[in-house]
Design a protein around this motif. Sequence first.
Motif, short mmCIF file in Angstrom:
data_model
loop_
_atom_site.label_atom_id
_atom_site.label_comp_id
_atom_site.label_asym_id
_atom_site.label_seq_id
_atom_site.Cartn_x
_atom_site.Cartn_y
_atom_site.Cartn_z
N UNK A 74 0.84 -1.19 0.00
CA UNK A 74 0.00 0.00 0.00
C UNK A 74 0.88 1.24 0.00
N UNK A 75 0.23 2.34 -0.36
CA UNK A 75 0.95 3.63 -0.40
C UNK A 75 -0.01 4.68 0.13
N UNK A 76 0.50 5.57 1.01
CA UNK A 76 -0.37 6.62 1.56
C UNK A 76 0.08 7.97 1.02
N UNK A 77 -0.87 8.69 0.44
CA UNK A 77 -0.60 10.07 0.00
C UNK A 77 -1.15 10.98 1.10
N UNK A 78 -0.27 11.53 1.97
CA UNK A 78 -0.77 12.27 3.13
C UNK A 78 -1.55 13.53 2.77
N UNK A 79 -1.30 14.06 1.56
CA UNK A 79 -2.02 15.29 1.17
C UNK A 79 -3.27 14.99 0.34
N UNK A 80 -3.56 13.71 0.18
CA UNK A 80 -4.70 13.31 -0.66
C UNK A 80 -6.03 13.52 0.03
N UNK A 81 -7.06 13.77 -0.78
CA UNK A 81 -8.42 13.98 -0.26
C UNK A 81 -9.41 13.15 -1.07
#
Length: 345
Positions: free
Chosen positions: A313-320
């Motif tokens: 998995x990958x997390x985009x911290x600025x994603x909405x």
Amino acid sequence: MNIIQGAVHFVANNKLTFEKGPMPIKPYPSAANQVGHKNKLYPQPSMEEILPKLETPAVKVRIADLLSRYPEPQGALLEVLWVIQEVLGWVPRESIRWASKVCDCSPAHAYGVVTFYTMYKQVPTGRYLLQFCRNICCEQKGASGIIAYTEKALKIKTGETTPDGLFTIVQVECLGACGNAPVMLVNDEFATDVEGGKLTMRDGITLTPERVDKILKWCYDRSEKYEEEPVRDALGGTLVGHKGHPGAPGSSAKPQEMDYAPACPVLGLKAVAEKSGVTLTWKNAPEFTHLVVERADGSSWKKVGEPSVKDKEFIDPTGLAGMAYRMIATSGDRVAKPSTEEKAV
Ligand code: FES
């Protein structure tokens, strides 16, 4: 897939019901008892007899062309055997030995190939080889009656050849044309009717005794018109300089090379919006060597990360929520097409 579609088409169009109850199971002639199968003994020509027909300039050019398409000569074995069958009308034992030499494999291997595929004739057949499908759809639609009718019309049984050498009847398994059941092949052409002087198999047109008569008449007329059956290209247009070799991508003139298939894209991408940002998950493939995650930025895409090929998995911290993502995989030096685009939900 075509066979499944054909079967569905068959069931839908024929309103199949089973109100007749169980049908008695009749023994069919076993494949081994039919012409062309390995238990049948037939006088074999010697190498001296067949070589003058196989080592002609025209055949040599075709064989050289076939061999040039594969990294290993053995890859051309099936087609070399087809060429033999086209030239000799069948595949005698010595020609199998010849093919094995041409394709640089053992005679036992080439023999195994010939005896595995029933399309290779191990004994001569009549000028018109009538192959009747006897599988479930054709049987349900009256194949046995059609076969019996043809046997009576030609005064031969399945596996036999008429004394004038014109017809041989065999029964085969599903021909992949179940939507037209019952069906037959005349040599390598489907035939359920004759229209405009040609064998045809139009949608929904099945074999009936009347159509069998028309087909037999077509064969008789043709045998009067041509002293010998005009040679058809047994490889379906695979001639020198042609494109479209079955199984090879693009031009048939090029041999297959390692890694000719397109690189595998990232599959199963999902994007879930959470408090910590947008979490992406996908299915990894073992051949991936590099991964890139991109996020839609107006009409273009912006790279937001490069997870390792082992990550799940990958997390985009600025994603909405609502933002669109895609991933691009690389395998060695081949870049795959982008994955499908996923909106974070
Ligand atoms: S059962 Fe498929 S073609 Fe006869």
